[in-house]
Design a protein around this motif. Structure first.
Motif, PDB file in Angstrom:
ATOM      1  N   LEU A 100      17.630  12.360  10.920  1.00 13.94           N
ATOM      2  CA  LEU A 100      16.222  12.682  11.137  1.00 13.94           C
ATOM      3  C   LEU A 100      15.384  12.417   9.886  1.00 13.94           C
ATOM      4  O   LEU A 100      14.263  11.910   9.977  1.00 13.94           O
ATOM      5  N   GLN A 101      15.947  12.722   8.719  1.00 10.90           N
ATOM      6  CA  GLN A 101      15.128  12.525   7.509  1.00 10.90           C
ATOM      7  C   GLN A 101      14.844  11.044   7.259  1.00 10.90           C
ATOM      8  O   GLN A 101      13.793  10.693   6.730  1.00 10.90           O
ATOM      9  N   VAL A 102      15.778  10.186   7.685  1.00 11.64           N
ATOM     10  CA  VAL A 102      15.545   8.741   7.532  1.00 11.64           C
ATOM     11  C   VAL A 102      14.438   8.295   8.494  1.00 11.64           C
ATOM     12  O   VAL A 102      13.521   7.562   8.110  1.00 11.64           O
ATOM     13  N   VAL A 103      14.502   8.776   9.736  1.00 11.66           N
ATOM     14  CA  VAL A 103      13.471   8.405  10.719  1.00 11.66           C
ATOM     15  C   VAL A 103      12.099   8.877  10.227  1.00 11.66           C
ATOM     16  O   VAL A 103      11.111   8.131  10.261  1.00 11.66           O
ATOM     17  N   MET A 270      22.842  15.688  -8.717  1.00 14.75           N
ATOM     18  CA  MET A 270      22.245  14.605  -7.923  1.00 14.75           C
ATOM     19  C   MET A 270      22.979  14.548  -6.588  1.00 14.75           C
ATOM     20  O   MET A 270      24.215  14.573  -6.571  1.00 14.75           O
ATOM     21  N   LEU A 271      22.202  14.449  -5.508  1.00 14.34           N
ATOM     22  CA  LEU A 271      22.806  14.394  -4.177  1.00 14.34           C
ATOM     23  C   LEU A 271      22.704  12.970  -3.628  1.00 14.34           C
ATOM     24  O   LEU A 271      21.605  12.419  -3.542  1.00 14.34           O
ATOM     25  N   GLU A 318      23.339  18.699   5.643  1.00 15.67           N
ATOM     26  CA  GLU A 318      24.207  17.626   6.130  1.00 15.67           C
ATOM     27  C   GLU A 318      25.524  17.591   5.332  1.00 15.67           C
ATOM     28  O   GLU A 318      26.595  17.377   5.887  1.00 15.67           O
ATOM     29  N   LEU A 319      25.416  17.810   4.030  1.00 14.56           N
ATOM     30  CA  LEU A 319      26.628  17.822   3.206  1.00 14.56           C
ATOM     31  C   LEU A 319      27.560  18.963   3.646  1.00 14.56           C
ATOM     32  O   LEU A 319      28.770  18.768   3.786  1.00 14.56           O
ATOM     33  N   ALA A 324      32.409  20.788   6.567  1.00 15.05           N
ATOM     34  CA  ALA A 324      32.988  21.589   7.653  1.00 15.05           C
ATOM     35  C   ALA A 324      33.770  20.684   8.601  1.00 15.05           C
ATOM     36  O   ALA A 324      34.905  20.969   8.977  1.00 15.05           O
ATOM     37  N   GLN A 325      33.163  19.548   8.941  1.00 11.56           N
ATOM     38  CA  GLN A 325      33.802  18.591   9.847  1.00 11.56           C
ATOM     39  C   GLN A 325      35.150  18.101   9.289  1.00 11.56           C
ATOM     40  O   GLN A 325      36.087  17.862  10.037  1.00 11.56           O
ATOM     41  N   LEU A 326      35.210  17.969   7.977  1.00 12.45           N
ATOM     42  CA  LEU A 326      36.437  17.451   7.351  1.00 12.45           C
ATOM     43  C   LEU A 326      37.361  18.568   6.854  1.00 12.45           C
ATOM     44  O   LEU A 326      38.319  18.312   6.125  1.00 12.45           O
ATOM     45  N   GLY A 327      37.014  19.787   7.240  1.00 11.45           N
ATOM     46  CA  GLY A 327      37.872  20.928   6.893  1.00 11.45           C
ATOM     47  C   GLY A 327      37.844  21.277   5.411  1.00 11.45           C
ATOM     48  O   GLY A 327      38.842  21.735   4.858  1.00 11.45           O
TER      49      GLY A 327
END
Ligand code: PLV
Length: 329
Positions: A100-103, A270-271, A318-319, A324-327
């Motif tokens: 969304l932030q890119v859009v 830095m992100l 998002e990070l 979380a997705q990668l455990g």
């Protein structure tokens, strides 16, 4: 009618000369001096503006009336930014997975946004279709000599800042535009002997697959979370570069790229996107150390430059979600 501002924009570069920072934290981890080429501070958040800005300026001079760019996100932001500076309308085609932030950023640049397909390759087909219209020009995100010519400016800046060549360069590979541009730059400044460690994530490893096969390979799908590295087939030029330069292709896991992104945030505040985390993982996962121990980076590696390519498709939430997705959390 074009404004005088737009006329002026055709002459000047759109990219910034970025800082080259010596990183205390990454040097500690790597056991050698690590310099960061901070492309994340480009006005468009990634190195892409170098090549794409150059490409757009050249086609604007030839009378292009509408720019269209298919992108994982960052190339699109650079095309939209360049289009605004040049006073030309832009249509950016993103895969449906776009953040969304890119859009929002694209709309803020005044571009029209279209979503097409699951991965970049599908969005690219739509862009090619649109570019058949009269006066419209397709901006290739990575596969064009003007893109490589623009990216090569990064190496000229390194030469101006360092004077002597670094022991190695580390960068991420998506479609291979950055790799081809940096390779061209190394040849241009007489640093052809500097090895490049070219990193991809598993599931977006089209360059590594091509090297293994000795010809271009199209991956069946993009499964990596590093969507900005997600071109199913790498540019032929990227493979051709391996004939002329010492390029070491390495694949890291998604969790290593995301872990590197988190550690870089903590170390340097830095992100960046996991696409950039892939390059940083060469330091954090010990890959550089292993390559050195294997004698693949020359006898005495004193310093490396990591290209911090940046990326807009990330925020703190998002990070966290990726971890979380990668455990990892
Ligand atoms: N991203 C392209 C291709 O996406 C895009 O459309 O934005 N790091 C970041 C932050 C990037 O955005 C990209 C490319 C790369 C690395 C890899 O650069 P390349 O494609 O020149 O190898 C599908």
């Amino acid at each position: 009618m074009e404004s005088s501002l737009a006329e002026h924009a055709k002459g000047e570069h759109f990219h910034t000369v970025t800082p080259l920072l010596e990183s205390w934290a990454l040097s500690q981890v790597a056991g050698m001096t690590v310099f960061l080429k901070c492309e994340n501070v480009q006005p468009t958040g990634s190195f892409k503006i170098r090549g794409i800005g150059h490409f757009c300026q050249q086609v604007a001079k030839k009378g292009c009336r509408h720019l269209v760019c298919s992108s994982g996100g960052n190339a699109g932001i650079s095309a939209a930014y360049s289009a605004r500076k040049l006073g030309i309308p832009a249509t950016i085609v993103l895969p449906e997975s776009a953040s969304l932030q890119v859009v929002r950023r694209l709309q803020g640049e005044g571009a029209e946004v279209q979503l097409a397909g699951k991965v970049w390759d599908e969005a690219n087909l739509r862009a090619q279709e649109l570019a058949k219209r009269d006066g419209w020009v397709n901006v290739p995100p990575f596969d064009h000599p003007l893109i490589w010519e623009g990216h090569a400016s990064l190496v000229r800046e390194l030469k101006a800042a360092l004077g002597t060549p670094p022991g190695a360069l580390v960068l991420a590979v998506g479609g291979g535009g950055l790799l081809a541009g940096v390779s061209a730059g190394l040849v241009e400044v007489g640093w052809k002997h500097v090895p490049i460690v070219a990193v991809e994530t598993r599931g977006a490893h089209s360059f590594n697959a091509a090297i293994e096969a000795g010809r271009l390979v199209t991956l069946p799908n993009i499964t990596s979370v590093a969507k900005s590295l997600g071109a199913k087939t790498v540019a032929a030029q990227a493979l051709a570069c391996t004939q002329e330069l010492k390029i070491i292709s390495k694949v890291v896991e998604d969790r290593e790229a995301v872990d590197a992104t988190q550690r870089f945030l903590d170390d340097e505040r830095m992100l960046v996107e996991p696409a950039c985390g892939a390059a940083l993982a060469a330091v954090y996962s010990g890959l550089l150390g292993r390559l050195q121990a294997e004698g693949r980076l020359g006898p005495s590696l004193a310093s490396v430059v990591v290209i911090v390519c940046g990326g807009n498709g990330i925020d703190s939430r998002e990070l966290q979600a990726l971890r979380a997705q990668l455990g990892q959390s």
